[in-house]
Write a protein that holds these residues in place. Sequence first.
Motif, PDB file in Angstrom:
ATOM      1  N   PRO A   1      12.641  18.729 -15.747  1.00 14.61           N
ATOM      2  CA  PRO A   1      12.963  18.085 -17.027  1.00 14.61           C
ATOM      3  C   PRO A   1      12.391  16.685 -17.194  1.00 14.61           C
ATOM      4  O   PRO A   1      12.249  16.212 -18.318  1.00 14.61           O
ATOM      5  CB  PRO A   1      14.496  18.048 -17.010  1.00 14.61           C
ATOM      6  N   ASP A   2      12.062  16.012 -16.089  1.00 15.76           N
ATOM      7  CA  ASP A   2      11.483  14.671 -16.193  1.00 15.76           C
ATOM      8  C   ASP A   2       9.949  14.709 -16.161  1.00 15.76           C
ATOM      9  O   ASP A   2       9.301  13.669 -16.025  1.00 15.76           O
ATOM     10  CB  ASP A   2      11.996  13.772 -15.066  1.00 15.76           C
ATOM     11  N   GLY A   3       9.356  15.908 -16.310  1.00 21.53           N
ATOM     12  CA  GLY A   3       7.898  16.021 -16.348  1.00 21.53           C
ATOM     13  C   GLY A   3       7.239  16.121 -14.997  1.00 21.53           C
ATOM     14  O   GLY A   3       6.023  16.304 -14.899  1.00 21.53           O
ATOM     15  N   ASP A   4       7.994  16.026 -13.929  1.00 17.95           N
ATOM     16  CA  ASP A   4       7.458  16.116 -12.579  1.00 17.95           C
ATOM     17  C   ASP A   4       7.119  17.572 -12.259  1.00 17.95           C
ATOM     18  O   ASP A   4       7.863  18.479 -12.618  1.00 17.95           O
ATOM     19  CB  ASP A   4       8.497  15.592 -11.583  1.00 17.95           C
ATOM     20  N   VAL A   5       5.977  17.798 -11.611  1.00 20.29           N
ATOM     21  CA  VAL A   5       5.597  19.156 -11.232  1.00 20.29           C
ATOM     22  C   VAL A   5       5.376  19.250  -9.729  1.00 20.29           C
ATOM     23  O   VAL A   5       5.004  18.278  -9.069  1.00 20.29           O
ATOM     24  CB  VAL A   5       4.313  19.621 -11.953  1.00 20.29           C
ATOM     25  N   ASP A   6       5.606  20.431  -9.223  1.00 21.12           N
ATOM     26  CA  ASP A   6       5.414  20.695  -7.799  1.00 21.12           C
ATOM     27  C   ASP A   6       3.999  21.219  -7.588  1.00 21.12           C
ATOM     28  O   ASP A   6       3.677  22.332  -7.990  1.00 21.12           O
ATOM     29  CB  ASP A   6       6.448  21.733  -7.344  1.00 21.12           C
ATOM     30  N   ILE A   7       3.124  20.403  -6.985  1.00 18.78           N
ATOM     31  CA  ILE A   7       1.738  20.835  -6.792  1.00 18.78           C
ATOM     32  C   ILE A   7       1.347  20.897  -5.322  1.00 18.78           C
ATOM     33  O   ILE A   7       0.198  21.176  -4.996  1.00 18.78           O
ATOM     34  CB  ILE A   7       0.747  19.907  -7.536  1.00 18.78           C
ATOM     35  N   GLU A   8       2.317  20.666  -4.417  1.00 18.96           N
ATOM     36  CA  GLU A   8       1.977  20.680  -2.997  1.00 18.96           C
ATOM     37  C   GLU A   8       1.416  22.036  -2.559  1.00 18.96           C
ATOM     38  O   GLU A   8       0.542  22.106  -1.696  1.00 18.96           O
ATOM     39  CB  GLU A   8       3.219  20.334  -2.160  1.00 18.96           C
ATOM     40  N   GLN A   9       1.952  23.116  -3.158  1.00 21.29           N
ATOM     41  CA  GLN A   9       1.507  24.447  -2.734  1.00 21.29           C
ATOM     42  C   GLN A   9       0.060  24.709  -3.103  1.00 21.29           C
ATOM     43  O   GLN A   9      -0.548  25.672  -2.622  1.00 21.29           O
ATOM     44  CB  GLN A   9       2.418  25.530  -3.332  1.00 21.29           C
ATOM     45  N   LEU A  10      -0.523  23.858  -3.975  1.00 20.49           N
ATOM     46  CA  LEU A  10      -1.927  24.027  -4.351  1.00 20.49           C
ATOM     47  C   LEU A  10      -2.872  23.401  -3.332  1.00 20.49           C
ATOM     48  O   LEU A  10      -4.084  23.562  -3.426  1.00 20.49           O
ATOM     49  CB  LEU A  10      -2.179  23.408  -5.728  1.00 20.49           C
TER      50      LEU A  10
ATOM     51  N   GLU B   1       0.829  -1.203   0.000  1.00 21.70           N
ATOM     52  CA  GLU B   1       0.000   0.000   0.000  1.00 21.70           C
ATOM     53  C   GLU B   1       0.867   1.259   0.000  1.00 21.70           C
ATOM     54  O   GLU B   1       0.501   2.274  -0.595  1.00 21.70           O
ATOM     55  CB  GLU B   1      -0.933   0.009   1.214  1.00 21.70           C
ATOM     56  N   LYS B   2       2.001   1.190   0.657  1.00 24.76           N
ATOM     57  CA  LYS B   2       2.914   2.335   0.670  1.00 24.76           C
ATOM     58  C   LYS B   2       3.413   2.626  -0.740  1.00 24.76           C
ATOM     59  O   LYS B   2       3.497   3.779  -1.162  1.00 24.76           O
ATOM     60  CB  LYS B   2       4.087   2.045   1.608  1.00 24.76           C
ATOM     61  N   GLY B   3       3.723   1.553  -1.480  1.00 26.11           N
ATOM     62  CA  GLY B   3       4.155   1.733  -2.864  1.00 26.11           C
ATOM     63  C   GLY B   3       3.057   2.320  -3.727  1.00 26.11           C
ATOM     64  O   GLY B   3       3.314   3.161  -4.598  1.00 26.11           O
ATOM     65  N   LYS B   4       1.822   1.912  -3.501  1.00 25.01           N
ATOM     66  CA  LYS B   4       0.699   2.462  -4.264  1.00 25.01           C
ATOM     67  C   LYS B   4       0.571   3.967  -4.031  1.00 25.01           C
ATOM     68  O   LYS B   4       0.258   4.729  -4.958  1.00 25.01           O
ATOM     69  CB  LYS B   4      -0.598   1.756  -3.874  1.00 25.01           C
ATOM     70  N   ALA B   5       0.811   4.393  -2.783  1.00 24.78           N
ATOM     71  CA  ALA B   5       0.741   5.813  -2.475  1.00 24.78           C
ATOM     72  C   ALA B   5       1.840   6.590  -3.211  1.00 24.78           C
ATOM     73  O   ALA B   5       1.608   7.685  -3.725  1.00 24.78           O
ATOM     74  CB  ALA B   5       0.866   6.029  -0.968  1.00 24.78           C
ATOM     75  N   PHE B   6       3.040   6.009  -3.254  1.00 29.12           N
ATOM     76  CA  PHE B   6       4.127   6.653  -3.999  1.00 29.12           C
ATOM     77  C   PHE B   6       3.773   6.770  -5.481  1.00 29.12           C
ATOM     78  O   PHE B   6       4.046   7.790  -6.119  1.00 29.12           O
ATOM     79  CB  PHE B   6       5.427   5.856  -3.841  1.00 29.12           C
ATOM     80  N   ARG B   7       3.167   5.704  -6.036  1.00 28.01           N
ATOM     81  CA  ARG B   7       2.817   5.746  -7.458  1.00 28.01           C
ATOM     82  C   ARG B   7       1.711   6.763  -7.724  1.00 28.01           C
ATOM     83  O   ARG B   7       1.724   7.439  -8.754  1.00 28.01           O
ATOM     84  CB  ARG B   7       2.413   4.354  -7.952  1.00 28.01           C
ATOM     85  N   ARG B   8       0.739   6.896  -6.831  1.00 34.00           N
ATOM     86  CA  ARG B   8      -0.288   7.926  -7.019  1.00 34.00           C
ATOM     87  C   ARG B   8       0.347   9.313  -7.040  1.00 34.00           C
ATOM     88  O   ARG B   8       0.012  10.152  -7.880  1.00 34.00           O
ATOM     89  CB  ARG B   8      -1.347   7.840  -5.910  1.00 34.00           C
ATOM     90  N   ARG B   9       1.277   9.530  -6.105  1.00 33.78           N
ATOM     91  CA  ARG B   9       1.953  10.831  -6.054  1.00 33.78           C
ATOM     92  C   ARG B   9       2.740  11.068  -7.341  1.00 33.78           C
ATOM     93  O   ARG B   9       2.637  12.131  -7.958  1.00 33.78           O
ATOM     94  CB  ARG B   9       2.892  10.895  -4.852  1.00 33.78           C
ATOM     95  N   TYR B  10       3.535  10.065  -7.750  1.00 31.89           N
ATOM     96  CA  TYR B  10       4.373  10.279  -8.938  1.00 31.89           C
ATOM     97  C   TYR B  10       3.524  10.504 -10.182  1.00 31.89           C
ATOM     98  O   TYR B  10       3.751  11.460 -10.932  1.00 31.89           O
ATOM     99  CB  TYR B  10       5.324   9.094  -9.187  1.00 31.89           C
ATOM    100  N   TRP B  11       2.530   9.636 -10.424  1.00 31.42           N
ATOM    101  CA  TRP B  11       1.805   9.705 -11.688  1.00 31.42           C
ATOM    102  C   TRP B  11       0.853  10.897 -11.758  1.00 31.42           C
ATOM    103  O   TRP B  11       0.587  11.397 -12.847  1.00 31.42           O
ATOM    104  CB  TRP B  11       1.079   8.395 -11.957  1.00 31.42           C
ATOM    105  N   LEU B  12       0.362  11.386 -10.619  1.00 25.20           N
ATOM    106  CA  LEU B  12      -0.438  12.611 -10.664  1.00 25.20           C
ATOM    107  C   LEU B  12       0.430  13.787 -11.093  1.00 25.20           C
ATOM    108  O   LEU B  12       0.069  14.556 -11.994  1.00 25.20           O
ATOM    109  CB  LEU B  12      -1.075  12.893  -9.308  1.00 25.20           C
ATOM    110  N   ARG B  13       1.575  13.934 -10.460  1.00 30.36           N
ATOM    111  CA  ARG B  13       2.476  15.030 -10.802  1.00 30.36           C
ATOM    112  C   ARG B  13       2.933  14.912 -12.254  1.00 30.36           C
ATOM    113  O   ARG B  13       3.026  15.913 -12.976  1.00 30.36           O
ATOM    114  CB  ARG B  13       3.675  15.033  -9.854  1.00 30.36           C
ATOM    115  N   SER B  14       3.215  13.700 -12.690  1.00 30.64           N
ATOM    116  CA  SER B  14       3.660  13.488 -14.060  1.00 30.64           C
ATOM    117  C   SER B  14       2.519  13.688 -15.057  1.00 30.64           C
ATOM    118  O   SER B  14       2.735  14.200 -16.163  1.00 30.64           O
ATOM    119  CB  SER B  14       4.240  12.080 -14.212  1.00 30.64           C
TER     120      SER B  14
END
Length: 357
Positions: free
Chosen positions: A208-217, A82-95
């Motif tokens: 450059p890898d498509g990752d965006v910072d959205i925490e401030q939102l 489940e911890k890995g699933k949370a990491f993937r949700r974070r990564y793929w949303l930002r990406s």
Amino acid sequence: MRISVPGLPRAILDAQPVIAVKNIDEAVERVTNFLQGGNVGLITGAGVSVDSGLRAYRGKDGRYMNPNYKPIFYHELVDSSEKGKAFRRRYWLRSFLGYPHVRSTLPNTTHFAFAALQHTSYIPWIITQNVDGLHHKALELGAPSSWNLSRISDRILELHGSIHSVQCSRGHVIARNKFQDWLTRSNPSWHRFANDIARRSQKLRTNPDGDVDIEQLGVSYEDFVVPDCPTCLLAGHRNSVQKPGFVFFGESIPEAVKERALRCVEDCDRLLLAGTTLATYSAFRLLKHALEQRKPVMLLNVGPTRADGLSGIEKIDVATGTILPTIARAVIGRPAEEDLIIREMIQSGIVKPPPED
């Protein structure tokens, strides 16, 4: 497990800069002379894509210069818990939010100048640490009748992989555009969110890898859905462990890629490095290999690098976009004016660096 983001030693960052050239004309002359004999190997880093609107990782506003930045590591992304699933949700949303920007990015004047030098065989191959595919685009757009995908893949080695593909944990590979469509269908509310940002002409800070910072939102990752691999589903397996086609922190570069990169260095007469701090050992290893073979080495980069202080390196502290088109024209000579394809390559490319934070 302790994995850190590669960076530059404090002593290098704090050192007084060495004035390598007196002016732009001198920089042009020195790089032109270096390239003139041909058979020059080229290694590029994120700095060459800055003029396309992509931030360098370790530039003044680079994400990796922030000591509080905590990237997702390979073992976290592929964790089946489940911890890995949370990491993937974070990564793929930002990406999901950042990939369209990288996908639409165009080659800049540096990419096209290098493409012209590659087209005329002064630079037979390119090793790039970048995952954006902009070197490929420059050749595809500049000389489509001469450079098909097979030939481009043979002459451009993506040392750290590509952002434009996705692979599941069982090895099924798909194009990133298709995966982006899957994410869109699985997350209609986030699709509306992205469209709303676009309508308001807002710009998310994209790396450059498509990752965006959205925490401030103030958004949450909890409702983001990472779809299962359809090929795995056909075989009776539910598998949402999917990663982009580039190398994550803590993940090894494939041995075949390492060996090919070393052969490229061995086959060239001299080595040019452009837009890279060499903070990652994968590129620094190639520089060391060239020095061990006593090949002439030139480093073109703004600011400190991991190679600063090493003997046998000629360093030019100038932005590539400032001088590369002029250099390509000087090196290639008459064909740069008489050959329509080469002339248009050297005249092409955008110059739209990202805004400062």
